[in-house]
Design a protein around this motif. Sequence first.
Motif, PDB file in Angstrom:
ATOM      1  N   THR A 268       0.907  -1.200  -0.079  1.00  0.00           N
ATOM      2  CA  THR A 268      -0.153  -0.082   0.002  1.00  0.00           C
ATOM      3  C   THR A 268       0.835   1.147   0.096  1.00  0.00           C
ATOM      4  OG1 THR A 268      -1.669  -1.008   1.242  1.00  0.00           O
ATOM      5  CG2 THR A 268      -1.718   1.285   1.204  1.00  0.00           C
ATOM      6  N   VAL A 269       1.894   0.996   1.100  1.00  0.00           N
ATOM      7  CA  VAL A 269       2.992   2.284   0.873  1.00  0.00           C
ATOM      8  C   VAL A 269       3.474   2.463  -0.362  1.00  0.00           C
ATOM      9  CG1 VAL A 269       4.947   3.202   1.932  1.00  0.00           C
ATOM     10  CG2 VAL A 269       3.273   1.995   3.293  1.00  0.00           C
ATOM     11  N   LEU A 270       3.996   1.623  -1.119  1.00  0.00           N
ATOM     12  CA  LEU A 270       4.642   1.674  -2.297  1.00  0.00           C
ATOM     13  C   LEU A 270       3.474   2.315  -3.416  1.00  0.00           C
ATOM     14  CD1 LEU A 270       6.656  -1.644  -2.586  1.00  0.00           C
ATOM     15  CD2 LEU A 270       7.232   0.986  -1.985  1.00  0.00           C
ATOM     16  N   LEU A 271       2.536   1.748  -3.462  1.00  0.00           N
ATOM     17  CA  LEU A 271       1.273   2.259  -4.432  1.00  0.00           C
ATOM     18  C   LEU A 271       1.231   3.731  -4.308  1.00  0.00           C
ATOM     19  CD1 LEU A 271      -1.048  -0.683  -4.548  1.00  0.00           C
ATOM     20  CD2 LEU A 271       0.525  -0.170  -6.347  1.00  0.00           C
ATOM     21  N   LEU A 272       1.077   4.244  -2.803  1.00  0.00           N
ATOM     22  CA  LEU A 272       1.058   5.586  -2.743  1.00  0.00           C
ATOM     23  C   LEU A 272       2.146   6.403  -3.374  1.00  0.00           C
ATOM     24  CD1 LEU A 272      -0.699   5.657   0.972  1.00  0.00           C
ATOM     25  CD2 LEU A 272      -1.741   6.220  -1.175  1.00  0.00           C
ATOM     26  N   GLN A 273       3.406   5.809  -3.279  1.00  0.00           N
ATOM     27  CA  GLN A 273       4.384   6.649  -3.938  1.00  0.00           C
ATOM     28  C   GLN A 273       4.482   6.887  -5.252  1.00  0.00           C
ATOM     29  OE1 GLN A 273       8.284   6.071  -2.275  1.00  0.00           O
ATOM     30  NE2 GLN A 273       7.674   5.865  -0.194  1.00  0.00           N
ATOM     31  N   THR A 274       3.920   5.789  -5.826  1.00  0.00           N
ATOM     32  CA  THR A 274       3.630   5.610  -7.331  1.00  0.00           C
ATOM     33  C   THR A 274       2.944   6.642  -7.819  1.00  0.00           C
ATOM     34  OG1 THR A 274       4.390   3.404  -7.811  1.00  0.00           O
ATOM     35  CG2 THR A 274       3.262   4.289  -9.519  1.00  0.00           C
ATOM     36  N   ALA A 275       1.627   6.743  -6.811  1.00  0.00           N
ATOM     37  CA  ALA A 275       0.641   7.440  -7.172  1.00  0.00           C
ATOM     38  C   ALA A 275       0.807   9.053  -7.109  1.00  0.00           C
ATOM     39  CB  ALA A 275      -0.643   7.197  -6.276  1.00  0.00           C
ATOM     40  N   ARG A 276       1.822   9.231  -6.103  1.00  0.00           N
ATOM     41  CA  ARG A 276       2.151  10.671  -5.865  1.00  0.00           C
ATOM     42  C   ARG A 276       2.908  11.119  -7.424  1.00  0.00           C
ATOM     43  NH1 ARG A 276       5.317  12.332  -0.764  1.00  0.00           N
ATOM     44  NH2 ARG A 276       6.923  10.802  -1.351  1.00  0.00           N
ATOM     45  N   PHE A 277       3.745  10.224  -7.851  1.00  0.00           N
ATOM     46  CA  PHE A 277       4.378  10.541  -9.198  1.00  0.00           C
ATOM     47  C   PHE A 277       3.477  10.828 -10.247  1.00  0.00           C
ATOM     48  CE2 PHE A 277       6.078   8.512 -13.087  1.00  0.00           C
ATOM     49  CZ  PHE A 277       7.070   9.489 -13.454  1.00  0.00           C
TER      50      PHE A 277
ATOM     51  N   THR B 168      -7.074   6.322   5.948  1.00  0.00           N
ATOM     52  CA  THR B 168      -8.078   5.598   5.085  1.00  0.00           C
ATOM     53  C   THR B 168      -7.834   4.415   4.435  1.00  0.00           C
ATOM     54  OG1 THR B 168      -8.743   7.930   4.519  1.00  0.00           O
ATOM     55  CG2 THR B 168      -9.669   6.321   2.967  1.00  0.00           C
ATOM     56  N   THR B 169      -6.706   4.103   3.938  1.00  0.00           N
ATOM     57  CA  THR B 169      -6.256   3.093   3.122  1.00  0.00           C
ATOM     58  C   THR B 169      -6.448   1.801   4.326  1.00  0.00           C
ATOM     59  OG1 THR B 169      -4.047   3.543   3.480  1.00  0.00           O
ATOM     60  CG2 THR B 169      -5.175   3.745   1.468  1.00  0.00           C
ATOM     61  N   GLN B 170      -6.137   2.000   5.416  1.00  0.00           N
ATOM     62  CA  GLN B 170      -6.327   1.068   6.387  1.00  0.00           C
ATOM     63  C   GLN B 170      -7.659   0.696   6.741  1.00  0.00           C
ATOM     64  OE1 GLN B 170      -3.848  -0.845   7.471  1.00  0.00           O
ATOM     65  NE2 GLN B 170      -4.091  -1.843   9.381  1.00  0.00           N
ATOM     66  N   GLN B 171      -8.444   1.649   6.712  1.00  0.00           N
ATOM     67  CA  GLN B 171      -9.903   1.428   6.887  1.00  0.00           C
ATOM     68  C   GLN B 171     -10.608   0.748   5.933  1.00  0.00           C
ATOM     69  OE1 GLN B 171     -11.442   5.910   7.376  1.00  0.00           O
ATOM     70  NE2 GLN B 171     -10.151   6.059   9.317  1.00  0.00           N
ATOM     71  N   ALA B 172     -10.264   1.199   4.619  1.00  0.00           N
ATOM     72  CA  ALA B 172     -10.786   0.298   3.579  1.00  0.00           C
ATOM     73  C   ALA B 172     -10.557  -1.138   3.555  1.00  0.00           C
ATOM     74  CB  ALA B 172     -10.173   1.168   2.202  1.00  0.00           C
ATOM     75  N   LYS B 173      -9.203  -1.516   4.279  1.00  0.00           N
ATOM     76  CA  LYS B 173      -8.849  -2.828   4.487  1.00  0.00           C
ATOM     77  C   LYS B 173      -9.728  -3.424   5.436  1.00  0.00           C
ATOM     78  CE  LYS B 173      -4.053  -2.296   2.961  1.00  0.00           C
ATOM     79  NZ  LYS B 173      -2.777  -2.003   3.145  1.00  0.00           N
ATOM     80  N   LEU B 174      -9.855  -2.954   6.619  1.00  0.00           N
ATOM     81  CA  LEU B 174     -10.733  -3.463   7.843  1.00  0.00           C
ATOM     82  C   LEU B 174     -12.060  -3.376   7.770  1.00  0.00           C
ATOM     83  CD1 LEU B 174      -7.915  -3.629   8.587  1.00  0.00           C
ATOM     84  CD2 LEU B 174      -8.580  -2.364  10.945  1.00  0.00           C
ATOM     85  N   PHE B 175     -12.730  -2.418   7.515  1.00  0.00           N
ATOM     86  CA  PHE B 175     -14.138  -2.086   7.827  1.00  0.00           C
ATOM     87  C   PHE B 175     -14.861  -3.039   6.955  1.00  0.00           C
ATOM     88  CE2 PHE B 175     -13.180   2.431   9.630  1.00  0.00           C
ATOM     89  CZ  PHE B 175     -12.523   1.821  10.593  1.00  0.00           C
ATOM     90  N   ILE B 234      -6.449 -10.222   3.639  1.00  0.00           N
ATOM     91  CA  ILE B 234      -6.244  -8.579   3.656  1.00  0.00           C
ATOM     92  C   ILE B 234      -6.030  -8.126   5.324  1.00  0.00           C
ATOM     93  CG2 ILE B 234      -7.659  -6.637   3.338  1.00  0.00           C
ATOM     94  CD1 ILE B 234      -9.258  -8.139   1.098  1.00  0.00           C
ATOM     95  N   LEU B 235      -6.610  -8.872   5.951  1.00  0.00           N
ATOM     96  CA  LEU B 235      -6.415  -8.478   7.656  1.00  0.00           C
ATOM     97  C   LEU B 235      -5.189  -8.754   8.127  1.00  0.00           C
ATOM     98  CD1 LEU B 235      -9.952  -9.731   8.607  1.00  0.00           C
ATOM     99  CD2 LEU B 235      -9.449  -7.324   8.564  1.00  0.00           C
ATOM    100  N   ARG B 236      -4.776  -9.852   7.522  1.00  0.00           N
ATOM    101  CA  ARG B 236      -3.363 -10.333   8.049  1.00  0.00           C
ATOM    102  C   ARG B 236      -2.122  -9.314   7.715  1.00  0.00           C
ATOM    103  NH1 ARG B 236       0.814 -12.357   5.447  1.00  0.00           N
ATOM    104  NH2 ARG B 236      -0.293 -13.342   3.804  1.00  0.00           N
ATOM    105  N   LYS B 237      -2.409  -9.156   6.068  1.00  0.00           N
ATOM    106  CA  LYS B 237      -1.445  -8.203   5.600  1.00  0.00           C
ATOM    107  C   LYS B 237      -1.579  -6.748   6.057  1.00  0.00           C
ATOM    108  CE  LYS B 237      -2.308  -9.983   1.452  1.00  0.00           C
ATOM    109  NZ  LYS B 237      -2.482 -10.183   0.225  1.00  0.00           N
ATOM    110  N   SER B 238      -2.697  -6.281   6.548  1.00  0.00           N
ATOM    111  CA  SER B 238      -3.117  -4.946   7.108  1.00  0.00           C
ATOM    112  C   SER B 238      -2.117  -4.792   8.317  1.00  0.00           C
ATOM    113  CB  SER B 238      -4.559  -4.672   7.296  1.00  0.00           C
ATOM    114  OG  SER B 238      -4.947  -5.127   8.824  1.00  0.00           O
TER     115      SER B 238
END
Lengths: 482, 482
Positions: A268-277, B168-175, B234-238
Amino acid sequence: MKSEEFILNTPSLSAYKWWPGGLGQTANVAIVMAQLYIKGKHYGLHPFLVRIRNAQTHLPEPGVDVGEIGPKLGLNGVNNGFLGLKDVRIPRKQMLMKNAEVRPNGRFVKGPEPLLTYGTMVFARVMIVRDVSFGLLQAATIATRYSAVRRQSPIAVDQPEPQILDHTTQQAKLFPQIAKGIFFRIAADVVWLIYQSVAKELGAGQRRNLPELHALSCCLKAYCSAEAEEAVEILRKSCGGHGYLRSSNFPEIYGAVTAACTYEGENTVLLLQTARFLVKQYVDGLKRKVLPSSVTYLRNATPPKWGKSVELKTLVRLLEYAATESVRSAFEYQKKQRKIFKSEPMVTNKAGIRLIQSATLHARAFLARNASEEAEKLRRQLKPALAEVLVQLTEIFVLDLCLAMEQLKTRFERLLEEFRVNAVTVVDGFDFSDRVLGSTLGCYDGHVYERLLAEACQSPLNEEPVNQTFQTHLKPLMQGKL
Amino acid sequence: MKSEEFILNTPSLSAYKWWPGGLGQTANVAIVMAQLYIKGKHYGLHPFLVRIRNAQTHLPEPGVDVGEIGPKLGLNGVNNGFLGLKDVRIPRKQMLMKNAEVRPNGRFVKGPEPLLTYGTMVFARVMIVRDVSFGLLQAATIATRYSAVRRQSPIAVDQPEPQILDHTTQQAKLFPQIAKGIFFRIAADVVWLIYQSVAKELGAGQRRNLPELHALSCCLKAYCSAEAEEAVEILRKSCGGHGYLRSSNFPEIYGAVTAACTYEGENTVLLLQTARFLVKQYVDGLKRKVLPSSVTYLRNATPPKWGKSVELKTLVRLLEYAATESVRSAFEYQKKQRKIFKSEPMVTNKAGIRLIQSATLHARAFLARNASEEAEKLRRQLKPALAEVLVQLTEIFVLDLCLAMEQLKTRFERLLEEFRVNAVTVVDGFDFSDRVLGSTLGCYDGHVYERLLAEACQSPLNEEPVNQTFQTHLKPLMQGKL
């Protein structure tokens, strides 16, 4: 300071370092990234060389709390460790001072901005795309071979049960994964060439092409690892119950591939970096600036015309259009959020879902274009019969990326049917030895059931004809004596 | 025949039975489903009671090859076994003859068609929907609690790092996973009531409602297990790297949940069964017949009107329309295939991808309608503040099912933000004890880092300050003596 030493501390449990491979019982020195304070003033994160175990006895040095982190989902052969430090003193010279220096008098001197650290991360991420493509191709080999051995559910009247590879639903599970493994690998090779050229430029102090490469390697690492992880599980489940056995080797492959979603930059962190670019490039595009080649499409993407027969390059342009629309949506949403929130990180946070979608769609568009262009080049070097297989695989790969579209379904179904006859030969062509596959289900000779039983018989529970628990538990229970 | 015995054989390795739980070292009798031959004539599959281990010694009976199948991805506490039989003789009376009989003179007599066997499978599948919802909710509890403890990546300027639950990205994984767990559970309860009523009807010889229940239980088992499996990962990787530790308990939960995709009817096979029912109902609908209540929508689904504010019931109707279109597409495609292929199984095979999509979309439509209707009922019994949380969860659940739609994104983002404040309380409300969760990351008290270290310290590798491998391998290597 008089002694020209640094004192290292992890003041809380959450300051402990976790996870480095080999840290548990193996390493005796470590490079520790630590917040630097001089006379109470904070100078940011810097690297220090720290002896953590004695060179002779291998005992942890005083103040060093080091050990292994315990069993994991996979990769249990890696000696991952934790490290805590309490008042550990090291000589001043053990700060790695290429990019910043602390003088004997305690003066902090900043060096030029580091270029190559960035490059190293890019290198690791390109390697990960390669690694997960290998894991994926191994899983695809096992599942395809097993599907040629296993027979179930009649299709034709009065025929014996068919190889499960003849079921359309099974083909839909297997063939796209074969194609993914191949084109992820090809993408990794292409990005590797870009990396080499950018690394050369960096050596000459030129960083112009680094942001594009960084963005590309981030989203490819994230996208390919996530897809490979999902693919391995699709392939495992395509083998039914037997895929669930450790002896199938799917669980081990999965453990290694899914780890890649988290390490070297969480996806997720990496995708956000790409998205900023991407958003930055989109804005540059609005200003009619020239964009780097992998994102040129952001400047002039239009919905492609949709004729009766759809060419592959039309689908590529469609994916590029979808990515552009997604970047635009993220950009517009950020603009709105900026009116509500002052903090730019908060604006990014609020737009997170859209940003991640942008980066994902960019990865898909890049992979589709790359697959179609590289396949075109490769095709010219191949015999016609082989070129045809490559075209099938390219189409399966690109169609799979677009498959939400109803119109493409029939073509996809036809492709599966056509590729059926090539499937086993193609995975044989990956040339994984039985030892590498390590699977009861996926050996070259197809002797699945012999291997399954041989492997099962090695279970410790099968050592005695009657397990000792019969005497200790089962018999007393049966005799009502528990 | 004179001795009034059956002789049981597994003529090849692929005829061995694999997987029954407790078969390995535990069971001493088994009910064996075997192809019945009398005087060389084949009479199909029938159940036989076979003693496989001696009642006194527990040794395998002569001709019985029984053992454990070896380590698995999960559920290693279950003593799964294999069974081969060679010329094993059993008295004629040990055929279970409720539904078919073999007389002493060897005459085969067929009984009435069995109704209840069908019912038992339905029962098991409803239980699976419950089970996977529990696994999912446990994983959601662990991930949500950890996300309230773990801090990372600044959002607001000059504030300490936020709980990752604020991203927000974490919320989108969990909720959405919390919502899924809740509404899968509610769906299981509803189908359980249907099952009880149908079972009563079956007892009275009435099987009218069995096909609908069968179809519903098949697609719900398949859909919910597949979704729960994905959700757990998804939850594990979160939880980043720490989710990869066995001590997080995610790997164990995953092992149990993913197994449910394969056992008691492999998911693809079950979806095909539901799809067959759906196509049949669709055809009945074209003939203006009255359809069972769960598929009434197939008769008159139209694209719902799309106003400025979209009500939940509009989304439900949208999902029903999508399912209907998919069933129609599968039906039309089968019609075309029937012109090419004579064999009906081949027609089904060719339409496989579309049939599976139909059944999946039917499951989604059913779950959405069920969630919205049941929440409406529950809401009336709740205090307003609590009812509001239920409405949030219902909307998150239904929107997540429709999320391909750009128009719904903003609403989804707003919902995540609104539900944020309730997240930890809701998972606490599931009331899983720490012992049940068995997780270093998910305990009620939030003491994550203490537990992680305590658990790591129990690793056998940490027993000695210097592992013996230092003497045997590392030291010789360091001294250049290897």
